[in-house]
Scaffold this motif. Structure first.
Motif, PDB file in Angstrom:
ATOM      1  N   ILE A 186       0.834  -1.207   0.000  1.00  8.93           N
ATOM      2  CA  ILE A 186       0.000   0.000   0.000  1.00  8.93           C
ATOM      3  C   ILE A 186       0.865   1.253   0.000  1.00  8.93           C
ATOM      4  O   ILE A 186       0.668   2.188  -0.791  1.00  8.93           O
ATOM      5  CB  ILE A 186      -0.948  -0.021   1.214  1.00  8.93           C
ATOM      6  CG1 ILE A 186      -1.994  -1.121   1.046  1.00  8.93           C
ATOM      7  CG2 ILE A 186      -1.619   1.332   1.399  1.00  8.93           C
ATOM      8  CD1 ILE A 186      -2.832  -1.365   2.277  1.00  8.93           C
ATOM      9  N   GLN A 206      -4.583   2.997 -12.499  1.00  9.69           N
ATOM     10  CA  GLN A 206      -5.712   2.136 -12.179  1.00  9.69           C
ATOM     11  C   GLN A 206      -5.243   0.775 -11.642  1.00  9.69           C
ATOM     12  O   GLN A 206      -5.838   0.223 -10.725  1.00  9.69           O
ATOM     13  CB  GLN A 206      -6.584   1.926 -13.429  1.00  9.69           C
ATOM     14  CG  GLN A 206      -7.292   3.191 -13.899  1.00  9.69           C
ATOM     15  CD  GLN A 206      -8.196   3.762 -12.820  1.00  9.69           C
ATOM     16  OE1 GLN A 206      -8.940   3.028 -12.166  1.00  9.69           O
ATOM     17  NE2 GLN A 206      -8.133   5.072 -12.627  1.00  9.69           N
ATOM     18  N   LEU A 209      -4.103   1.392  -8.096  1.00 14.79           N
ATOM     19  CA  LEU A 209      -5.249   1.577  -7.206  1.00 14.79           C
ATOM     20  C   LEU A 209      -5.931   0.238  -6.899  1.00 14.79           C
ATOM     21  O   LEU A 209      -6.388  -0.005  -5.777  1.00 14.79           O
ATOM     22  CB  LEU A 209      -6.246   2.552  -7.837  1.00 14.79           C
ATOM     23  CG  LEU A 209      -5.819   4.018  -7.858  1.00 14.79           C
ATOM     24  CD1 LEU A 209      -6.786   4.844  -8.696  1.00 14.79           C
ATOM     25  CD2 LEU A 209      -5.735   4.584  -6.446  1.00 14.79           C
ATOM     26  N   GLY A 210      -5.996  -0.630  -7.916  1.00 16.68           N
ATOM     27  CA  GLY A 210      -6.568  -1.952  -7.698  1.00 16.68           C
ATOM     28  C   GLY A 210      -5.744  -2.765  -6.707  1.00 16.68           C
ATOM     29  O   GLY A 210      -6.291  -3.475  -5.850  1.00 16.68           O
ATOM     30  N   ILE A 212      -3.804  -1.508  -4.346  1.00 13.51           N
ATOM     31  CA  ILE A 212      -3.993  -0.909  -3.027  1.00 13.51           C
ATOM     32  C   ILE A 212      -5.294  -1.410  -2.398  1.00 13.51           C
ATOM     33  O   ILE A 212      -5.341  -1.787  -1.223  1.00 13.51           O
ATOM     34  CB  ILE A 212      -4.003   0.624  -3.131  1.00 13.51           C
ATOM     35  CG1 ILE A 212      -2.602   1.136  -3.493  1.00 13.51           C
ATOM     36  CG2 ILE A 212      -4.474   1.260  -1.822  1.00 13.51           C
ATOM     37  CD1 ILE A 212      -2.556   2.617  -3.804  1.00 13.51           C
ATOM     38  N   GLU A 213      -6.354  -1.435  -3.194  1.00 13.53           N
ATOM     39  CA  GLU A 213      -7.644  -1.891  -2.671  1.00 13.53           C
ATOM     40  C   GLU A 213      -7.574  -3.358  -2.240  1.00 13.53           C
ATOM     41  O   GLU A 213      -8.069  -3.728  -1.169  1.00 13.53           O
ATOM     42  CB  GLU A 213      -8.722  -1.704  -3.741  1.00 13.53           C
ATOM     43  CG  GLU A 213     -10.112  -2.132  -3.260  1.00 13.53           C
ATOM     44  CD  GLU A 213     -11.162  -1.979  -4.348  1.00 13.53           C
ATOM     45  OE1 GLU A 213     -12.351  -2.062  -4.024  1.00 13.53           O
ATOM     46  OE2 GLU A 213     -10.777  -1.805  -5.525  1.00 13.53           O
ATOM     47  N   ARG A 214      -6.924  -4.176  -3.057  1.00 14.89           N
ATOM     48  CA  ARG A 214      -6.837  -5.608  -2.742  1.00 14.89           C
ATOM     49  C   ARG A 214      -6.034  -5.850  -1.470  1.00 14.89           C
ATOM     50  O   ARG A 214      -6.429  -6.639  -0.602  1.00 14.89           O
ATOM     51  CB  ARG A 214      -6.196  -6.343  -3.919  1.00 14.89           C
ATOM     52  CG  ARG A 214      -6.164  -7.864  -3.726  1.00 14.89           C
ATOM     53  CD  ARG A 214      -5.608  -8.587  -4.937  1.00 14.89           C
ATOM     54  NE  ARG A 214      -4.214  -8.249  -5.204  1.00 14.89           N
ATOM     55  CZ  ARG A 214      -3.797  -7.481  -6.194  1.00 14.89           C
ATOM     56  NH1 ARG A 214      -4.689  -6.941  -7.040  1.00 14.89           N
ATOM     57  NH2 ARG A 214      -2.512  -7.228  -6.368  1.00 14.89           N
ATOM     58  N   ALA A 216      -5.414  -3.685   0.935  1.00 11.41           N
ATOM     59  CA  ALA A 216      -6.107  -3.112   2.097  1.00 11.41           C
ATOM     60  C   ALA A 216      -7.205  -4.053   2.586  1.00 11.41           C
ATOM     61  O   ALA A 216      -7.383  -4.244   3.792  1.00 11.41           O
ATOM     62  CB  ALA A 216      -6.690  -1.751   1.726  1.00 11.41           C
ATOM     63  N   LYS A 217      -7.938  -4.666   1.647  1.00  8.51           N
ATOM     64  CA  LYS A 217      -8.983  -5.609   2.029  1.00  8.51           C
ATOM     65  C   LYS A 217      -8.370  -6.852   2.689  1.00  8.51           C
ATOM     66  O   LYS A 217      -8.930  -7.396   3.638  1.00  8.51           O
ATOM     67  CB  LYS A 217      -9.807  -6.015   0.814  1.00  8.51           C
ATOM     68  CG  LYS A 217     -10.756  -4.919   0.339  1.00  8.51           C
ATOM     69  CD  LYS A 217     -11.604  -5.390  -0.824  1.00  8.51           C
ATOM     70  CE  LYS A 217     -12.604  -4.304  -1.232  1.00  8.51           C
ATOM     71  NZ  LYS A 217     -13.422  -4.737  -2.401  1.00  8.51           N
ATOM     72  N   GLN A 220      -7.547  -5.977   6.112  1.00  9.22           N
ATOM     73  CA  GLN A 220      -8.791  -5.887   6.872  1.00  9.22           C
ATOM     74  C   GLN A 220      -9.281  -7.275   7.270  1.00  9.22           C
ATOM     75  O   GLN A 220      -9.692  -7.511   8.414  1.00  9.22           O
ATOM     76  CB  GLN A 220      -9.855  -5.176   6.029  1.00  9.22           C
ATOM     77  CG  GLN A 220     -11.163  -4.923   6.760  1.00  9.22           C
ATOM     78  CD  GLN A 220     -12.176  -4.243   5.850  1.00  9.22           C
ATOM     79  OE1 GLN A 220     -12.308  -4.599   4.681  1.00  9.22           O
ATOM     80  NE2 GLN A 220     -12.881  -3.259   6.374  1.00  9.22           N
TER      81      GLN A 220
END
Length: 407
Positions: A186, A206, A209-210, A212-214, A216-217, A220
């Motif tokens: 991240i 893009q 960003l994908g 980073i989202e993956r 981060a999830k 989580q």
């Protein structure tokens, strides 16, 4: 005053008989009486007060016998040494160190520098010894000196504390590593995007960003699983007392885990409708984790089968099966360990945290159940959860007050 039992009757008769013979032989009567008096007096002197060393030995034997009876059935290994040799070893000590240790030098029995140093001290103390019986064993030796010759040694098993400490260290290290990986991704991608200016519409932006989202999830999910595992471990000694119908719970949780895109690939066989005492949220989590794993590691476009039946009277059995590559047999015993993965790269790519089966194991144990994992390479994997059933009618009968007819 000399007690009757200490009067040397035989000696007195012998002295009298001898004196009579001397008188008959014509010896002087005064001399005969003097010999008789000295003889009898010496007999009283010898028998009235036994030697101190004999008394001490007798008392020590009685003391050792009492001590042996006192410690024999203790669950804690206890040894008594006399002049450095093992004089007493209770049953637990003989089971731990061997039945041959009686009479041996305590230093030879322990063979550990820390223990030998403790045995050489004039005063008591304690020492921590590793590998006393097995390689990973940890024992605390407590030694209490009784007198110049006797000492008591107590062995306290520290294996449980050592295991907890080791597990805690491993857990922190693994958790730190698992959290560090997505955080590094991240931070790296965010820094790259920041340096590229305000334009985030490029294909590379893009893609970043994908990622980073993956990541981060994933982080989580990891934190959520860590919290779940912590809660389950905190409640593992509390037996749930709520009656739950298992069939609708299993079906609902399995569909939640599959989601809308995979629910058509679920195959149910809910032949029985058992009732168990359980925690609804935790049992649903068990089903979700097992079904999610089955979809992750099974082949695409193959069914995940969820079955509920009675494996034996009074026992409900939940079976979740997939058709996949299977798991090598050497990995199966370790699957419920925290962060254990047979294929780390595949697990991370699919979003796995390595905690799912560890959570399942702890929940099943809290419900006094049993978890079995069966896998064949090239065929697939079956995970079986067995839970004790509840008979509501029997419970109601036990709870109902006894009927007493009125007069």
């Amino acid at each position: 005053m000399v007690s009757r039992r200490t009067i040397p009757v035989t000696g007195i008769w012998l002295a009298g008989l001898t004196s009579g013979v001397m008188a008959l032989l014509g010896l002087d009567l005064v001399l005969v009486c003097g010999v008789l008096g000295v003889w009898i007096g010496s007999l009283f002197l010898v028998t009235s007060t036994p030697p101190e060393n004999q008394t001490a030995k007798r008392n020590k034997r009685l003391s050792m016998s009492s001590m042996r009876e006192l410690v024999e059935n203790s669950s804690t290994p206890v040894l008594v040494t006399e002049k450095g040799n093992i004089a007493i070893a209770n049953r637990s000590a003989r089971k731990l160190l061997g039945t041959h240790i009686g009479g041996q030098d305590a230093r030879v029995v322990f063979r550990q520098p820390a223990a030998i140093k403790l045995l050489g001290k004039k005063k008591g103390g304690q020492a921590l010894v590793r590998g006393l019986v097995r390689r990973q064993d940890v024992w605390r030796i407590n030694r209490q000196v009784i007198d110049e010759e006797l000492a008591v040694i107590e062995l306290i098993n520290q294996n449980a504390e050592a295991d907890v400490s080791r597990a805690h260290t491993d857990f922190v290290a693994n958790a730190s590593h698992e959290l560090r990986t997505p955080l590094a991704s991240i931070i790296g991608y965010v820094e790259t995007l920041s340096e590229s200016g305000e334009n985030f519409d490029t294909p590379m932006s893009q893609k970043f960003l994908g990622t980073i989202e993956r990541e981060a999830k994933r982080m989580q999910h990891l934190i959520s699983d860590l919290m779940s595992l912590s809660r389950v471990e905190a409640e593992k000694h509390d037996l749930p007392d709520k009656n739950l119908e298992l069939a609708p719970l299993v079906e609902r949780a399995a569909r939640d885990a599959a989601g809308a895109e995979r629910t058509d690939w679920l195959e149910f066989e809910l032949a029985e409708k058992p009732i168990v005492q359980g925690d609804q949220q935790q049992l649903e989590q068990v089903i979700r984790n097992l079904v999610d794993n089955a979809f992750k590691y099974g082949h695409d476009d193959t069914y995940v089968r969820v079955r509920l039946d009675n494996s034996r009277p009074g026992e409900a059995r939940i079976t979740v099966s997939d058709t996949g590559d299977g798991i090598p047999s050497e990995h199966v015993p370790h699957l419920t360990r925290r962060f254990y993965r047979t294929d780390p790269s595949r697990s991370r790519a699919s979003g796995g945290t390595g905690l799912g089966l560890a959570i399942v194991k702890h929940i099943v144990e809290r419900h006094r159940g049993r978890l079995d994992i069966q896998s064949t390479e090239g065929v697939g994997t079956r995970v079986i959860v067995r839970l004790p059933q509840v008979d509501p009618e029997a419970e109601a009968k036990d709870a109902a007050p006894a009927f007493r007819p009125t007069s």
